[in-house]
Design a protein around this motif. Sequence first.
Motif, PDB file in Angstrom:
ATOM      1  N   VAL A 187       0.825  -1.216   0.000  1.00 54.54           N
ATOM      2  CA  VAL A 187       0.000   0.000   0.000  1.00 54.54           C
ATOM      3  C   VAL A 187       0.853   1.258   0.000  1.00 54.54           C
ATOM      4  CG1 VAL A 187      -1.935  -1.132   1.140  1.00 54.54           C
ATOM      5  CG2 VAL A 187      -0.147  -0.070   2.533  1.00 54.54           C
ATOM      6  N   SER A 188       2.159   1.085   0.092  1.00 56.16           N
ATOM      7  CA  SER A 188       3.044   2.244   0.133  1.00 56.16           C
ATOM      8  C   SER A 188       3.109   2.902  -1.239  1.00 56.16           C
ATOM      9  CB  SER A 188       4.446   1.829   0.575  1.00 56.16           C
ATOM     10  OG  SER A 188       5.015   0.952  -0.379  1.00 56.16           O
ATOM     11  N   CYS A 221       2.923   1.102  -5.013  1.00 49.81           N
ATOM     12  CA  CYS A 221       1.833   1.454  -5.932  1.00 49.81           C
ATOM     13  C   CYS A 221       2.402   1.926  -7.268  1.00 49.81           C
ATOM     14  CB  CYS A 221       0.955   2.533  -5.306  1.00 49.81           C
ATOM     15  SG  CYS A 221      -0.016   1.955  -3.880  1.00 49.81           S
ATOM     16  N   HIS A 222       3.512   2.673  -7.198  1.00 49.98           N
ATOM     17  CA  HIS A 222       4.172   3.132  -8.424  1.00 49.98           C
ATOM     18  C   HIS A 222       4.747   1.946  -9.202  1.00 49.98           C
ATOM     19  CE1 HIS A 222       6.285   5.730 -11.152  1.00 49.98           C
ATOM     20  NE2 HIS A 222       7.471   5.238 -10.791  1.00 49.98           N
ATOM     21  N   PRO A 282      13.693  -1.598  -1.399  1.00 51.78           N
ATOM     22  CA  PRO A 282      13.816  -2.597  -0.333  1.00 51.78           C
ATOM     23  C   PRO A 282      12.703  -2.420   0.693  1.00 51.78           C
ATOM     24  CG  PRO A 282      15.465  -0.890  -0.068  1.00 51.78           C
ATOM     25  CD  PRO A 282      14.810  -0.628  -1.375  1.00 51.78           C
ATOM     26  N   LEU A 283      12.460  -3.457   1.464  1.00 51.57           N
ATOM     27  CA  LEU A 283      11.349  -3.444   2.409  1.00 51.57           C
ATOM     28  C   LEU A 283      11.533  -2.385   3.487  1.00 51.57           C
ATOM     29  CD1 LEU A 283       8.701  -4.788   3.236  1.00 51.57           C
ATOM     30  CD2 LEU A 283      10.019  -6.477   4.526  1.00 51.57           C
ATOM     31  N   ARG A 284      12.774  -2.116   3.881  1.00 46.45           N
ATOM     32  CA  ARG A 284      13.004  -1.135   4.948  1.00 46.45           C
ATOM     33  C   ARG A 284      12.638   0.281   4.518  1.00 46.45           C
ATOM     34  NH1 ARG A 284      17.607  -3.065   2.959  1.00 46.45           N
ATOM     35  NH2 ARG A 284      18.998  -1.641   1.825  1.00 46.45           N
ATOM     36  N   LYS A 285      12.506   0.516   3.187  1.00 50.55           N
ATOM     37  CA  LYS A 285      12.147   1.842   2.706  1.00 50.55           C
ATOM     38  C   LYS A 285      10.651   1.973   2.406  1.00 50.55           C
ATOM     39  CE  LYS A 285      16.607   3.245   0.865  1.00 50.55           C
ATOM     40  NZ  LYS A 285      17.330   3.838  -0.280  1.00 50.55           N
ATOM     41  N   ARG A 286       9.896   0.948   2.741  1.00 51.18           N
ATOM     42  CA  ARG A 286       8.435   0.995   2.573  1.00 51.18           C
ATOM     43  C   ARG A 286       7.774   0.247   3.732  1.00 51.18           C
ATOM     44  NH1 ARG A 286       7.112  -3.883  -0.594  1.00 51.18           N
ATOM     45  NH2 ARG A 286       9.020  -4.802  -1.423  1.00 51.18           N
ATOM     46  N   LYS A 287       7.982   0.765   4.915  1.00 50.24           N
ATOM     47  CA  LYS A 287       7.524   0.084   6.118  1.00 50.24           C
ATOM     48  C   LYS A 287       6.006  -0.005   6.203  1.00 50.24           C
ATOM     49  CE  LYS A 287      11.580   0.848   8.996  1.00 50.24           C
ATOM     50  NZ  LYS A 287      12.093   1.265  10.329  1.00 50.24           N
ATOM     51  N   GLU A 288       5.296   0.806   5.430  1.00 52.63           N
ATOM     52  CA  GLU A 288       3.831   0.703   5.425  1.00 52.63           C
ATOM     53  C   GLU A 288       3.364  -0.659   4.919  1.00 52.63           C
ATOM     54  OE1 GLU A 288       5.779   2.977   3.897  1.00 52.63           O
ATOM     55  OE2 GLU A 288       4.593   4.762   3.378  1.00 52.63           O
ATOM     56  N   ASP A 289       4.233  -1.308   4.113  1.00 55.53           N
ATOM     57  CA  ASP A 289       3.854  -2.603   3.539  1.00 55.53           C
ATOM     58  C   ASP A 289       4.095  -3.766   4.492  1.00 55.53           C
ATOM     59  OD1 ASP A 289       3.157  -1.329   1.186  1.00 55.53           O
ATOM     60  OD2 ASP A 289       5.141  -1.603   0.281  1.00 55.53           O
ATOM     61  N   ILE A 290       4.855  -3.556   5.564  1.00 58.56           N
ATOM     62  CA  ILE A 290       5.202  -4.666   6.453  1.00 58.56           C
ATOM     63  C   ILE A 290       3.962  -5.286   7.095  1.00 58.56           C
ATOM     64  CG2 ILE A 290       6.397  -5.283   8.599  1.00 58.56           C
ATOM     65  CD1 ILE A 290       8.635  -3.390   7.788  1.00 58.56           C
TER      66      ILE A 290
END
Length: 675
Positions: free
Chosen positions: A365-366, A370-371, A532-540
Amino acid sequence: MESQHSYLILEEENGETRTVTLVSSSETFLGRSQECRVILSDDRASRKHAVIHFQKDRWFLTDLKSRNGTLVNDRLIEQPTPLNHGDFIKIGHSQLTFFLETPENSETTGEEPLDSPSGTGVFGISELSGAAPSDSLFNPDEIVDRRKQTSFLQSPGQTVTAKVTRTGYDAADLCQLAYQLGKAEHLSDTAKLALEGLLNATDGDAAGLWLLPQEVKSTFRISQLRLVAHIAPDNMTYSHISESLAKTVISSREAVLVDERKMQETVRYSKTPPEETTLHPFHTLAAPIRFEDSVLGLIHIYNGTNHRLFTPDDLEYTLAVADTLGTALSHLTREKELSADLKDARQENILLRELLTRETEIIGVSPPMCHVAQLAKKASEGKATLLIYGESGVGKELIARAAHFAGPRKDKPFVCLNCAAISESLLASELFGHEKGAFTGATERKIGKFEAANKGTLFLDEIGEMSPALQAKFLRVLEGAPFERVGGNTPITVDVRVVAATNRNLEQEVAEGRFRHDLFFRLRVLEIMVPPLRKRKEDIPVLANHFLERFSKETGRKIHGFSPAAMKRMLEHRWPGNVRELKNTIERAVLLGTSRQIEEDDFVLSVLRTTGNTVTNKVVTETEPFTPMSIEEMENRLIFATLEYCEGNKSSAAKILGIERTTLDRKIKRYKLNS
């Protein structure tokens, strides 16, 4: 039991047959000795091999400790064995069939299961509709001729074990009938062709086709036979074959010619009188429908008047038609099975594609994800080469699948190849295939991934690991040029969309001469960078709940969400392994967790450092508080982190660090990184 007389029909190795009447007041010995009542001219039979005797209202067969044993319905007997109507006895190459004399005897013993000569039913109908055989009996003395083989279908050099009469039939008629049977697509058509062909050839009055059901296993009952087709004159009813005659034909696997004229003078029905509208048989032919080692059923044909009697030629032709029908029925069954298998395969293919569609769903959802989803959707619309950047574990293959299954090639192959997982010497063979004998171990021709992905998509992971020499050939194929298999000289052209992925900084690789600049620009027509996942923590939280639901269903465990402490721990962790690490962590927690929700203690998290941003022109370290240190300390940490990243591969680490392997060995020893 009112009658104590029964019969044995004996067929010896030379094909001779004779009938022996059994009397309950005396024992009937079987063997080679002249003292035996049934003398067997067979070296495999002992002098006194077996004895048949009557005891307690039953007939019994006892083996007299013979050398080669006695078989009843293909089972070796070791003690006195009761005999039932139609039982098949084998001593060496001599074959005997046991018959009871009257309907009363049949009712006393009941119908016992037979050993199936077919092993398993092979006809492709799970349940056969139609009537069962009649309970009327026939006298074995009525059998006037038998056939086990037919000269029509005799192979060159084959020995026919039964007497063969030179028939007056034209083999071309049988050939034409076989051709028509082979073309028939339904059981009804096949049965009609066979029965009409036989009636026309033999001038018979009525005929019926009887089959055993598919579920027949090691034993069966004659009552399981079902009439699937029959032909009778107008205003007359076909007379069903008797159980005893059917049992004789199937047990012996022989065609028989029966003269029933004398028996028409007596009532031959045990329960009901004959109907006036029924056309009763005067002369009968019955032949087993055989295929390989199986018996599928039988053909029954008869004349109801004395206007024409069947001949041995008719018997032999009927057996030939029955064997031809057996082949046609087995092929019809096989066609039905293949059709069912094809239907199942198509259904399975649909289910697999639905599963792949679910596996290509981009979860997040980050704004960055989405992009990425929007870019993947746009990239799916064309056939231009797509280059996907991202650290290991971010889901580059997932993005490639999403682009493939959202586009016009979704029904075509999606083929994957990890360039880093295959040695340089074999990578060309994997990509382009090889011919037999192209190199040591090439024992057969093999098509490559390009051919396998024709009309579809080829996904090449870790494209940066490809050697410069192979890059040149790969570039030519990307430009539309034909290629040749390794060791071959035949040009091959394919229509393949290439999607490449890498966790390397390809621009830096080009600048340092390790990657061709022309290939780089050919690959990056379309470009997607997966963060990387750490730069889109909303998705965790979204990914964590997705994996929790998935693994809970797979394991059957009822786990409801994460505790606040567990969720906080996941949000604070830097996830050096990205989504792959998150997935594996939750799978382990689901398997080993002890409570109804995932707790913080259920996690085993990595302490490795993150690899940093690998897709820019310069190394960017993560945002961390600055700690003063010497150059030696920084070099120590850099070498240690690089070795961890390369999983201990010193050659790869030296390549990344830009130093010689020997130099790296000295620094490892200097900083004691081996300990």
